[in-house]
Scaffold this active site. Sequence first.
Site, short mmCIF file in Angstrom:
data_model
loop_
_atom_site.label_atom_id
_atom_site.label_comp_id
_atom_site.label_asym_id
_atom_site.label_seq_id
_atom_site.Cartn_x
_atom_site.Cartn_y
_atom_site.Cartn_z
N CYS A 161 11.23 -0.92 3.86
CA CYS A 161 10.72 -1.75 4.94
C CYS A 161 9.35 -2.31 4.53
CB CYS A 161 10.57 -0.92 6.22
SG CYS A 161 10.00 -1.90 7.64
N ASP A 221 6.85 -2.54 6.31
CA ASP A 221 5.81 -1.81 7.03
C ASP A 221 4.73 -1.29 6.07
OD1 ASP A 221 4.42 0.44 8.40
OD2 ASP A 221 5.88 0.05 9.98
N ARG A 280 2.79 1.03 6.20
CA ARG A 280 2.60 2.49 6.12
C ARG A 280 3.60 3.18 5.21
NH1 ARG A 280 3.12 3.05 12.50
NH2 ARG A 280 4.74 1.54 11.93
N HIS A 299 12.41 4.12 7.80
CA HIS A 299 11.40 5.07 8.30
C HIS A 299 11.51 5.20 9.80
CE1 HIS A 299 8.55 1.97 9.92
NE2 HIS A 299 9.24 1.22 9.10
N CYS A 332 10.41 2.71 13.14
CA CYS A 332 10.43 1.35 12.59
C CYS A 332 10.41 0.29 13.71
CB CYS A 332 11.67 1.16 11.72
SG CYS A 332 11.78 -0.46 10.94
ZN ZN Z 1 9.97 -0.66 9.50
#
Ligand code: ZN
Length: 211
Positions: A42, A44, A46, A98, A101
């Site tokens: 992803c 993302d 993090r 994750h 999400c």
């Molecule tokens: Zn995500």
Amino acid sequence: MHSYEKLLLENKAWAAEKVEEDPEFFNRLSHLQTPEFLWIGCSDSRVPANEITGTQPGEIFVHRNVANMVVNADVNLLAVLDYAVNHLKVKHVIVCGHYGCGGIKAAATQIDFRPVLNMWLRNIKDVYRMHRDELNGIKDEEERSDRLVELNVQEQVTNLSKTSIIQRAWKNENRPDLHGWVYGLKNGIIKPVFEMKAGTEIDELYKYDGL
Ligand SMILES: [Zn+2]
């Protein structure tokens, strides 16, 4: 100092540190990359692939998009997959989602995010529909969303196996193994949730002849 200038400064410090540890580090990597893994994760911020797996530059070939999707008409994903499998000869492809999400949560709502996000999230809504009975049986919203994260990873790994790229590599070179993982934002731990070893039987409908 602007925020982006700090990045450039940190970069200089990082490069100096690497050279101090290993004077040949950049010289070696500039000539060759031989990663054993393709990571589809992803976007993302993090969930940085190298950092959470303790790997160095040169070890993982990375593709990231919103909610770690394997969409059969996504030329970007397919080009990365083709290059990783046929040129870099990776042994493992990892789809890593994750918990928590945002893309997965958004797809489970009825909110109109407008094109282009609606188009992208539609692929996740389809995963929800395929597993509707199980998901609707989970009363807690966070728990339901986390289960959708796991089921989505499973579906995206399965989508990899539906490509001629993977089927040809399985037939001719018995690789790569496909792995579905989920990373926990709350504890930093990756949980393996699904796996398809090279050569796993797949639905007849998606099999190609004469590879
Ligand atoms: Zn995500």
